[in-house]
Design an enzyme around this catalytic site. Structure first.
Site, PDB file in Angstrom:
ATOM      1  N   LYS A   1       2.745  23.774 -12.394  1.00 42.02           N
ATOM      2  CA  LYS A   1       2.204  23.706 -13.782  1.00 42.02           C
ATOM      3  C   LYS A   1       2.148  22.513 -14.621  1.00 42.02           C
ATOM      4  O   LYS A   1       1.372  21.730 -15.066  1.00 42.02           O
ATOM      5  CB  LYS A   1       2.539  24.833 -14.815  1.00 42.02           C
ATOM      6  CG  LYS A   1       1.847  25.963 -14.604  1.00 42.02           C
ATOM      7  CD  LYS A   1       1.576  26.619 -16.080  1.00 42.02           C
ATOM      8  CE  LYS A   1       0.462  27.467 -16.200  1.00 42.02           C
ATOM      9  NZ  LYS A   1       0.432  28.767 -16.398  1.00 42.02           N
ATOM     10  N   ARG A   2       3.474  21.863 -14.429  1.00 42.00           N
ATOM     11  CA  ARG A   2       3.858  20.585 -15.189  1.00 42.00           C
ATOM     12  C   ARG A   2       3.144  19.561 -14.664  1.00 42.00           C
ATOM     13  O   ARG A   2       2.863  18.421 -15.278  1.00 42.00           O
ATOM     14  CB  ARG A   2       5.490  20.408 -15.005  1.00 42.00           C
ATOM     15  CG  ARG A   2       6.149  19.258 -15.780  1.00 42.00           C
ATOM     16  CD  ARG A   2       7.333  19.360 -15.576  1.00 42.00           C
ATOM     17  NE  ARG A   2       7.737  19.545 -14.083  1.00 42.00           N
ATOM     18  CZ  ARG A   2       8.065  18.573 -13.456  1.00 42.00           C
ATOM     19  NH1 ARG A   2       7.691  17.179 -13.658  1.00 42.00           N
ATOM     20  NH2 ARG A   2       8.217  18.898 -12.202  1.00 42.00           N
TER      21      ARG A   2
END
Ligand code: GLU
Length: 429
Positions: free
Chosen positions: A199-200
């Protein structure tokens, strides 16, 4: 006749990796004049959600990846049961409780992967495979093989994370007596720090990119560069042109690196090359949601504002930040900009500018520039002494497009008001 498929499980949103797989399948079909099948692998009744199905279909459409046929595995349970029974009858599978299990033959399996070349597996380490679970649902591999065979899929194009499934699936094809399709396993996508995409590092839903203000054309362009290149260092290429050059065999083996910065750059290029009218249309939902536009508004004025910032935007959402000073009634001034450019008392200069700008007619970039230059020379200053303080007082920030174009789009009323606020504030200090 080439026929490929994208087979998402609706247990989550369509994200970058899935969208890249869908795109490469789509391009492969388009390049070969073949067909593209969308198969929703919703056999897991608990984890599959209809909102994920809707979201996947919406994202595919938004990206322009339309399909020729669509299937839902949840409609096909009878078929899986029937073929499992056939394997039981033929003695190739056995029952354990209510589950149906395939006997794994001890043999070597060889895949000729269109991207990775020859891969050899020894199935001695592979255990007997569950085909039907005791709850009556098929396993992923069984449903996948049956469907790929019954749907006449000629080549399975999917992520490299599925390579370990391929030998098991080839044995299932053989047990069923079906022709084995070709395989092409796409390289992994990694974050810039070398770890798996998270996600990051950008592995968020396609809809998140949509909401951030990425253009589908730009996202598609970026996705195709994750493992493929049109050659000659070309980076900006529309889908139709890319299809003419695309070959699945030219896809890289090495992992692809996802770069948010590059995606933003590419998106900015697409924004820059749009017609301002069309861009203004795309910005409308963002402006409305933010409350910057309500009811009727001056369309021509809005286009002028958009035109002024068009070359500076990486995303559509960026426009809200760049142009906020035009829309808000109460300006928030950036603190660094305040320190740097408004610390010195400019109340005399602002007062005179306020007076002259009130008289300027018509109120446009060239008349404003003339009035500004007159003030500067009357006060014995350099233009650069005043440009920054005025910009900060009017826009709240130290950088932006040309000052006079900026004042032009800000409009007379707000300009005059902000200049008077600025000198009153400075006089008070
Ligand atoms: N439903 C599987 C997935 O989403 C499909 C894998 C395949 O393409 O065979 O990973």
């Amino acid at each position: 006749m080439v026929k490929v498929r994208f087979a998402p499980s609706p247990t989550g949103y369509l994200h970058i990796g899935g969208a890249r797989t869908a795109l490469f399948n789509w391009m492969y079909a388009a390049a070969q004049g073949g067909k593209f099948v969308l198969r929703i692998e919703d056999t897991d009744r608990i984890r599959s959600k209809s909102e994920y199905v809707d979201e996947i279909l919406e994202s595919m459409k938004w990206l322009g990846l339309t399909w020729d046929e669509i299937y839902y595995q949840s409609d096909r349970f009878d078929l899986y049961r029937k073929y499992a029974q056939n394997l039981l009858d033929a003695g190739k599978a056995y029952k354990e409780g209510d589950a149906v299990i395939l006997k794994m033959p001890q043999q070597e399996v060889v895949i000729y992967d269109l991207i990775r070349g020859k891969i050899t597996f020894d199935t001695a380490t592979i255990k007997d495979q569950v085909l039907m679970k005791s709850d009556g649902s098929p396993t992923y591999s069984f449903a996948c093989v049956l469907d790929d065979a019954l749907m006449d899929i000629t080549c399975v194009v999917r992520g490299e994370d599925h390579i370990s499934n391929t030998p098991k699936q080839m044995i299932i094809y053989e047990a069923l007596g079906f022709k084995i399709p070709k395989f092409a396993h796409l390289p992994l996508i990694m974050g810039e720090d070398g770890s798996r995409l998270s996600k990051r590092t950008g592995a968020v839903a396609v809809t998140d990119y949509q909401q951030e203000g990425f253009l589908p054309e730009a996202l598609v362009n970026y996705l195709m560069l994750l493992g493929w290149s049109p050659g000659n260092n070309q980076e900006i290429i529309k889908l139709a042109a890319a299809v003419k050059k695309f070959s699945i065999k030219k896809v890289n083996k090495a992992a692809a690196v996802f770069s948010m910065e590059k995606l933003k750059w590419l998106n900015g290029q697409y924004i820059k090359s749009m017609e301002t009218d069309a861009l203004t249309e795309l910005l409308m939902p963002f402006l409305k949601e933010k409350g910057y536009i309500k009811g009727d508004f001056d369309g021509q004025k809005l286009k002028n504002i958009v035109h002024l910032f068009q070359g500076r935007l990486s995303t559509l959402k960026d426009f809200l930040e760049w142009a906020d000073f035009v829309f808000v009634d109460h300006l928030t001034i950036d603190e660094d900009a305040q320190q740097k450019h408004l610390a010195q008392d400019r109340s005399k200069e602002f007062t005179l500018l306020h007076e002259r700008f009130s008289l300027v007619y018509p109120f446009n970039a060239s008349t404003l520039e003339k009035a500004f230059r007159d003030v500067v020379s009357e006060l014995g200053l350099k233009a650069s002494d005043l440009v920054h303080p005025v910009r900060v007082a009017l826009t709240g920030r130290a950088v932006g497009p040309g000052l006079f174009e900026t004042i032009d789009v800000l409009g007379k009323e707000k300009t005059i008001k902000r200049l008077s606020e600025a000198f009153m504030k400075q006089e008070a200090e």
